[in-house]
Design a protein around this motif. Structure first.
Motif, PDB file in Angstrom:
ATOM      1  N   LEU A  35       0.819  -1.217   0.000  1.00 56.94           N
ATOM      2  CA  LEU A  35       0.000   0.000   0.000  1.00 56.94           C
ATOM      3  C   LEU A  35       0.852   1.267   0.000  1.00 56.94           C
ATOM      4  CD1 LEU A  35      -2.707  -1.051   2.593  1.00 56.94           C
ATOM      5  CD2 LEU A  35      -3.157  -0.443   0.222  1.00 56.94           C
ATOM      6  N   VAL A  39      -2.405   7.083   4.834  1.00 63.24           N
ATOM      7  CA  VAL A  39      -2.824   8.422   5.259  1.00 63.24           C
ATOM      8  C   VAL A  39      -3.883   8.334   6.362  1.00 63.24           C
ATOM      9  CG1 VAL A  39      -3.726  10.635   4.500  1.00 63.24           C
ATOM     10  CG2 VAL A  39      -2.354   9.256   2.938  1.00 63.24           C
ATOM     11  N   TYR A  40      -4.851   7.472   6.158  1.00 59.37           N
ATOM     12  CA  TYR A  40      -5.781   7.191   7.247  1.00 59.37           C
ATOM     13  C   TYR A  40      -6.514   5.878   7.005  1.00 59.37           C
ATOM     14  CZ  TYR A  40      -9.471   9.215   4.298  1.00 59.37           C
ATOM     15  OH  TYR A  40     -10.335   9.501   3.282  1.00 59.37           O
ATOM     16  N   VAL A  41      -7.084   5.385   8.105  1.00 64.60           N
ATOM     17  CA  VAL A  41      -7.874   4.162   8.037  1.00 64.60           C
ATOM     18  C   VAL A  41      -9.277   4.555   8.463  1.00 64.60           C
ATOM     19  CG1 VAL A  41      -8.095   1.793   8.874  1.00 64.60           C
ATOM     20  CG2 VAL A  41      -5.829   2.850   8.720  1.00 64.60           C
ATOM     21  N   GLU A  42     -10.267   4.178   7.649  1.00 64.33           N
ATOM     22  CA  GLU A  42     -11.647   4.547   7.969  1.00 64.33           C
ATOM     23  C   GLU A  42     -12.410   3.284   8.348  1.00 64.33           C
ATOM     24  OE1 GLU A  42     -13.841   7.939   5.889  1.00 64.33           O
ATOM     25  OE2 GLU A  42     -14.564   6.137   4.872  1.00 64.33           O
ATOM     26  N   GLU A  44     -16.006   2.370  10.154  1.00 68.52           N
ATOM     27  CA  GLU A  44     -17.253   2.894  10.725  1.00 68.52           C
ATOM     28  C   GLU A  44     -18.209   1.753  11.036  1.00 68.52           C
ATOM     29  OE1 GLU A  44     -18.178   5.499   7.478  1.00 68.52           O
ATOM     30  OE2 GLU A  44     -17.199   7.212   8.430  1.00 68.52           O
ATOM     31  N   THR A  58     -11.825   0.837   5.188  1.00 69.56           N
ATOM     32  CA  THR A  58     -10.932   1.057   4.058  1.00 69.56           C
ATOM     33  C   THR A  58      -9.629   1.686   4.539  1.00 69.56           C
ATOM     34  OG1 THR A  58     -12.021   3.175   3.685  1.00 69.56           O
ATOM     35  CG2 THR A  58     -12.672   1.392   2.237  1.00 69.56           C
ATOM     36  N   GLU A  60      -6.709   4.218   3.255  1.00 70.45           N
ATOM     37  CA  GLU A  60      -6.324   5.180   2.230  1.00 70.45           C
ATOM     38  C   GLU A  60      -4.828   5.428   2.335  1.00 70.45           C
ATOM     39  OE1 GLU A  60      -7.951   6.874  -0.175  1.00 70.45           O
ATOM     40  OE2 GLU A  60     -10.080   6.969   0.358  1.00 70.45           O
ATOM     41  N   ALA A  61      -4.102   5.022   1.298  1.00 69.52           N
ATOM     42  CA  ALA A  61      -2.681   5.343   1.220  1.00 69.52           C
ATOM     43  C   ALA A  61      -2.527   6.491   0.232  1.00 69.52           C
ATOM     44  CB  ALA A  61      -1.906   4.126   0.765  1.00 69.52           C
ATOM     45  N   VAL A  62      -1.327   7.063   0.144  1.00 72.64           N
ATOM     46  CA  VAL A  62      -1.143   8.204  -0.756  1.00 72.64           C
ATOM     47  C   VAL A  62      -1.568   7.825  -2.171  1.00 72.64           C
ATOM     48  CG1 VAL A  62       0.506   9.832  -1.748  1.00 72.64           C
ATOM     49  CG2 VAL A  62       0.723   9.163   0.645  1.00 72.64           C
ATOM     50  N   LYS A  63      -1.100   6.665  -2.632  1.00 67.54           N
ATOM     51  CA  LYS A  63      -1.316   6.302  -4.024  1.00 67.54           C
ATOM     52  C   LYS A  63      -2.551   5.469  -4.281  1.00 67.54           C
ATOM     53  CE  LYS A  63       0.673   7.148  -7.063  1.00 67.54           C
ATOM     54  NZ  LYS A  63       0.496   8.403  -7.844  1.00 67.54           N
ATOM     55  N   THR A  64      -3.092   4.838  -3.249  1.00 69.03           N
ATOM     56  CA  THR A  64      -4.154   3.890  -3.531  1.00 69.03           C
ATOM     57  C   THR A  64      -5.082   3.741  -2.336  1.00 69.03           C
ATOM     58  OG1 THR A  64      -4.570   1.666  -4.381  1.00 69.03           O
ATOM     59  CG2 THR A  64      -2.798   1.871  -2.809  1.00 69.03           C
ATOM     60  N   VAL A  65      -6.226   3.108  -2.596  1.00 64.61           N
ATOM     61  CA  VAL A  65      -7.185   2.847  -1.529  1.00 64.61           C
ATOM     62  C   VAL A  65      -7.530   1.368  -1.582  1.00 64.61           C
ATOM     63  CG1 VAL A  65      -9.105   3.530  -3.029  1.00 64.61           C
ATOM     64  CG2 VAL A  65      -9.432   3.492  -0.564  1.00 64.61           C
ATOM     65  N   GLU A  84      -6.198   6.376  14.527  1.00 63.54           N
ATOM     66  CA  GLU A  84      -6.895   7.593  14.131  1.00 63.54           C
ATOM     67  C   GLU A  84      -5.901   8.766  14.126  1.00 63.54           C
ATOM     68  OE1 GLU A  84     -10.087   7.939  13.163  1.00 63.54           O
ATOM     69  OE2 GLU A  84      -9.831  10.099  12.891  1.00 63.54           O
TER      70      GLU A  84
END
Lengths: 125, 358
Positions: A35, A39-42, A44, A58, A60-65, A84
């Motif tokens: 990955l 950047v963050y992990v979501e 919910e 999900t 979210e990395a800089v280049k991909t999700v 978080e």
């Protein structure tokens, strides 16, 4: 690639640590490396009961999700608060500080369907 | 899969390699953010040898270039570089490119790797002039040494006065004891630095010399991942994302390289667009809600009506926020306007901003 022998794995590159009827779940060293910088992990789905294979969040990395899939059926009882504020923990320490969720396992026999460390190593070879 | 003269070096450095435009290219080494910041703050080096290079020579070389490109190449003097693009005869863009004037009647065109064949065919097809074309792409190694400390770090390798070179100029000189290296004050990062062109035979020697010279400045090899985040923070268009055969230079905000001081393919069409306005425009936006925009995500208004589509998006390593570019209807293209990006069935708020982001 670090693949601790005491953990269980999935083909979706998640690891599972089973303690009684609770499973701690994260992504593998291989997954975080593929990955790149996260950047963050979501997530919910806290409190939700999900089937094996359902999406619980999900990354979210800089280049991909990338979606995160339930390795085992059960209720999401806890989400790691550390990630978080420090999502980089998933890159730096995927098996420790960077764990993602805890799940109350519904059927403990399902644990047998998970991959051993050796089987997972073959998977990523 | 094609390789550059440095593929082996990248693998030895532990780079993550991936196919790009038919080449096996380094995507990242130490990590995208780390490489990105090295370029923004000091110096980084990219192997971009997959790019294409064509020589155009002959008494009518300039006539051919003027016909196929939007910028006015008659303004070039030897030692100057120009950013330009090639319209496709239908108002779209064949490719964007750099044009180097090497000498009178001799030009170097630098084109995108993914378009080498298409560009070559297109230029040949339009060459009803006394101009000779030569594709030297396979022989050339291109290193982009980028970042604010580049001139200082590399000065020991060359007699060319790097620190005095103006943006978009070049010199041919000796670099790391290799003669006839084109040293060009250009780049795709917006952080300053140089791009150097030389024969493949010298690739490892020059790479090693660059890494050694940059050691004291924390030089890092950087991959295509960082190249993309660096260019997007500056709002530079990427062919295949932000511009392509269906977008016009005017819509893409490339009016500044579209000069109506001469005739060229599509000049009438584009002039009309410039005078009468276009229906959509490429805009830059910054996320207000947490989220990372990505190519092909929908851009919608507050009521969910579609306004356009994201053409490039990422999480900005410098700003730590989602940034992107995309086409929207002209009436929604004002700076400060709120738009929404559809990210997995959620509509996340973003704001149209001025470029550059950083």
């Amino acid at each position: 690639m670090n693949v601790p022998s005491e953990l269980k794995y999935t083909k979706d590159h998640e690891w599972v640590k089973v303690e009684g009827d609770v499973a701690t779940i994260g992504i593998t060293d291989f997954a975080q490396s593929e990955l790149g910088d996260i950047v963050y992990v979501e997530i919910e789905t806290e409190g939700d009961s999900l089937d094996e294979g359902e999406v619980f969040g999900t990354v979210e990395a800089v280049k991909t999700v990338s979606d995160l899939f339930m390795p085992i059926k059960g209720e999401v009882i806890e989400v790691n608060e550390t990630i978080e504020s420090e999502p980089e923990a998933v890159n730096d320490d995927p098996y420790g500080k960077g764990w993602l969720i805890k799940v109350k396992i519904e059927d403990s026999s399902a644990v047998e369907n998970l991959l051993s460390a050796d089987a997972y190593k073959e998977e990523i070879a | 899969m094609k390789q550059t003269a440095l593929t082996k070096v990248h693998k030895e450095l532990g780079a993550k390699m991936a196919p790009f435009a038919g080449y096996e290219m380094p995507i990242q080494y130490s990590g995208l953010t780390d490489e990105h910041m090295a370029v923004r703050e000091s110096v980084g080096v990219f192997d971009v040898s997959h790019m294409g290079e064509f020589m155009v020579r002959g008494p009518q070389a300039l006539d051919l270039i003027q016909k196929i490109s939007t910028n006015d190449a008659s303004k070039l003097v030897p030692g100057k570089v120009q950013y330009s693009c090639m319209p496709n005869g239908k108002g779209g863009i064949v490719d964007d490119l750099l044009i180097y004037k090497m000498a009178d009647q001799e030009y170097l065109l630098v084109v995108n790797a993914s378009n080498i064949q298409k560009d070559w065919d297109w230029i040949q097809q339009n060459n009803n002039f006394d101009a000779q074309l030569e594709d030297i792409s396979e022989n050339i190694t291109l290193l982009a040494i980028q970042g604010p400390k580049t001139a200082e770090a590399m000065k020991a390798l060359t007699d060319v006065r790097l620190n005095e070179m103006k943006y978009y100029t070049f010199e041919k000189g000796t670099f790391a004891r290799v003669d006839d290296v084109i040293i060009s004050a250009t780049g795709y990062t917006g952080s300053g630095g140089f791009e150097i062109y030389f024969d493949n035979a010298h690739a490892e020697k020059i790479w090693n010399a660059v890494m050694e010279a940059g050691k004291g400045y924390g030089i890092k090899p950087a991959g295509l991942g960082a190249r993309d985040t660096l260019r997007l923070e500056k709002g530079f268009c990427l062919y295949g994302n932000d511009i392509d055969d269906s977008t016009s230079p005017i819509e893409a905000g490339l009016g500044w390289i579209t000069k109506f001081t001469k005739d060229f393919i599509d000049s009438d069409k584009l002039k009309k667009q410039k005078e009468e306005g276009v229906a959509r425009k490429l805009v830059a936006f910054k996320m207000i809600d947490r989220g990372i925009p990505r190519k092909d995500y929908k851009i919608v208004d507050a009521d969910g009506n579609e306004l356009g589509v994201v053409t490039s998006g990422t999480s900005s390593p410098n700003l730590k926020v989602g940034i992107g570019m995309g086409y929207v209807k002209i009436e929604n293209a004002k700076v400060g306007e709120s738009i929404f990006i559809e990210v997995r069935n959620k509509q996340l708020k973003a704001e149209i901003v001025k470029l550059p982001f950083v």
